[in-house]
Scaffold this active site. Structure first.
Site, PDB file in Angstrom:
ATOM      1  CG  HIS A 255      10.012   0.786  12.314  1.00 28.18           C
ATOM      2  ND1 HIS A 255      10.199  -0.552  12.065  1.00 28.18           N
ATOM      3  CD2 HIS A 255       9.684   0.887  13.627  1.00 28.18           C
ATOM      4  CE1 HIS A 255       9.994  -1.239  13.174  1.00 28.18           C
ATOM      5  NE2 HIS A 255       9.683  -0.387  14.139  1.00 28.18           N
TER       6      HIS A 255
ATOM      7  CG  LEU B 201      18.723  -6.616   9.300  1.00 27.75           C
ATOM      8  CD1 LEU B 201      19.814  -7.263  10.149  1.00 27.75           C
ATOM      9  CD2 LEU B 201      18.767  -5.104   9.458  1.00 27.75           C
TER      10      LEU B 201
ATOM     11  CB  SER C 119      -0.967   0.008   1.186  1.00 33.50           C
ATOM     12  OG  SER C 119      -0.289   0.169   2.406  1.00 33.50           O
TER      13      SER C 119
HETATM   14  C1  GAR Z   1       4.233  -0.935   6.807  1.00 28.32           C
HETATM   15  O1  GAR Z   1       3.457  -0.772   7.952  1.00 28.32           O
HETATM   16  C2  GAR Z   1       5.689  -0.692   7.138  1.00 28.32           C
HETATM   17  O2  GAR Z   1       5.888   0.298   8.087  1.00 28.32           O
HETATM   18  C3  GAR Z   1       6.096  -2.043   7.658  1.00 28.32           C
HETATM   19  O3  GAR Z   1       5.473  -2.950   6.786  1.00 28.32           O
HETATM   20  C4  GAR Z   1       4.229  -2.398   6.373  1.00 28.32           C
HETATM   21  C5  GAR Z   1       4.092  -2.555   4.876  1.00 28.32           C
HETATM   22  O4  GAR Z   1       2.812  -2.196   4.468  1.00 28.32           O
HETATM   23  N1  GAR Z   1       7.516  -2.204   7.678  1.00 28.32           N
HETATM   24  C6  GAR Z   1       8.169  -2.832   8.649  1.00 28.32           C
HETATM   25  O5  GAR Z   1       7.612  -3.357   9.586  1.00 28.32           O
HETATM   26  C7  GAR Z   1       9.674  -2.863   8.482  1.00 28.32           C
HETATM   27  N2  GAR Z   1      10.286  -3.256   9.712  1.00 28.32           N
HETATM   28  P1  GAR Z   1       2.468  -2.102   2.916  1.00 28.32           P
HETATM   29  O6  GAR Z   1       3.051  -3.370   2.279  1.00 28.32           O
HETATM   30  O7  GAR Z   1       0.981  -2.081   2.845  1.00 28.32           O
HETATM   31  O8  GAR Z   1       3.105  -0.870   2.370  1.00 28.32           O
END
Ligand code: GAR
Length: 210
Positions: free
Chosen positions: A107, A90, A12
């Protein structure tokens, strides 16, 4: 600023970045790198007409070989900045050195609290009253690089984890494009852990990095 987005799952944030920067004078989202076959973000990239490449770490002897394969693609697309938007891995020294100070990460918590995976759930289970979203430079640690932007999100009495997650995502969808926009249009200076953003530069002005 030619940007590659790295993502592992839903995407997203990738989609919001693409929409935000369509036709932008300074920022061009040129590539999606995904590390998981079948991830929904790959479908989003196709629908949004952004080139995507799925590179799976399992297919390489080690992390360095995997990241060299990524670098080859990034160079083919003349990428100069990387945005990690839900990339659940990472970054290793190979990629970090090639794109030194040009990788940022999103994050879903107020770092340095709740680094790593499932940060929304970690904060919720801990019982904090305020959590939030952080955009930071990537260094060799787990969510430890200098902080570019943060926004707090309160957790209200009786709120469900799902409702909190939705609020966090709403903030992410605004904050990440804002951070990229700032990097493209501001003087950015990193003094130790402190990131100074001087956004006096106009959009037509010269870009500089940190
Ligand atoms: C987001 O909430 C981002 O902050 C998190 O993954 C999600 C991806 O959402 N990232 C982490 O946790 C990295 N440590 P999306 O795929 O809908 O953009």
């Amino acid at each position: 600023m030619r940007v590659a987005i790295f993502a592992s799952g839903n995407g997203s944030n990738f989609a919001h970045l693409v929409e935000h920067f369509r036709g932008h004078a300074k920022v061009d989202i040129v590539l999606l790198i995904c590390d998981r076959a079948g991830a929904y973000v790959l479908e989003r990239a196709e629908a949004l007409q952004i080139p995507s490449i799925c590179i799976r770490p399992k297919e390489f002897a080690n992390k360095s070989e995997y990241e060299l394969a990524i670098i080859q693609q990034l160079e083919a697309y003349a990428v100069d900045w990387i945005v990690l938007a839900g990339y659940m891995r990472l970054v290793g020294p190979t990629l970090l050195h090639r794109y030194s100070h040009r990788i940022i990460n999103l994050h879903p918590a107020l770092l340095p609290a709740f680094p790593g995976k499932d940060a929304i759930e970690q904060a919720y289970s801990y019982g904090v009253k305020v959590t939030g979203v952080t955009v930071h430079y990537v260094d060799e640690g787990m969510d430890t690089g200098p902080i570019i932007l943060q926004e707090a999100v309160p957790i209200v009495e009786g709120e469900s984890l799902e409702a909190l997650s939705e609020k966090i995502h709403e903030v992410e969808h605004r904050l990440l494009p804002k951070a990229v926009e700032l990097l493209a249009t501001s003087e950015v200076q990193c003094q130790g852990r402190r990131v100074h953003l001087n956004s006096s530069k106009t959009i037509e002005g010269e870009k500089s990095s940190r």
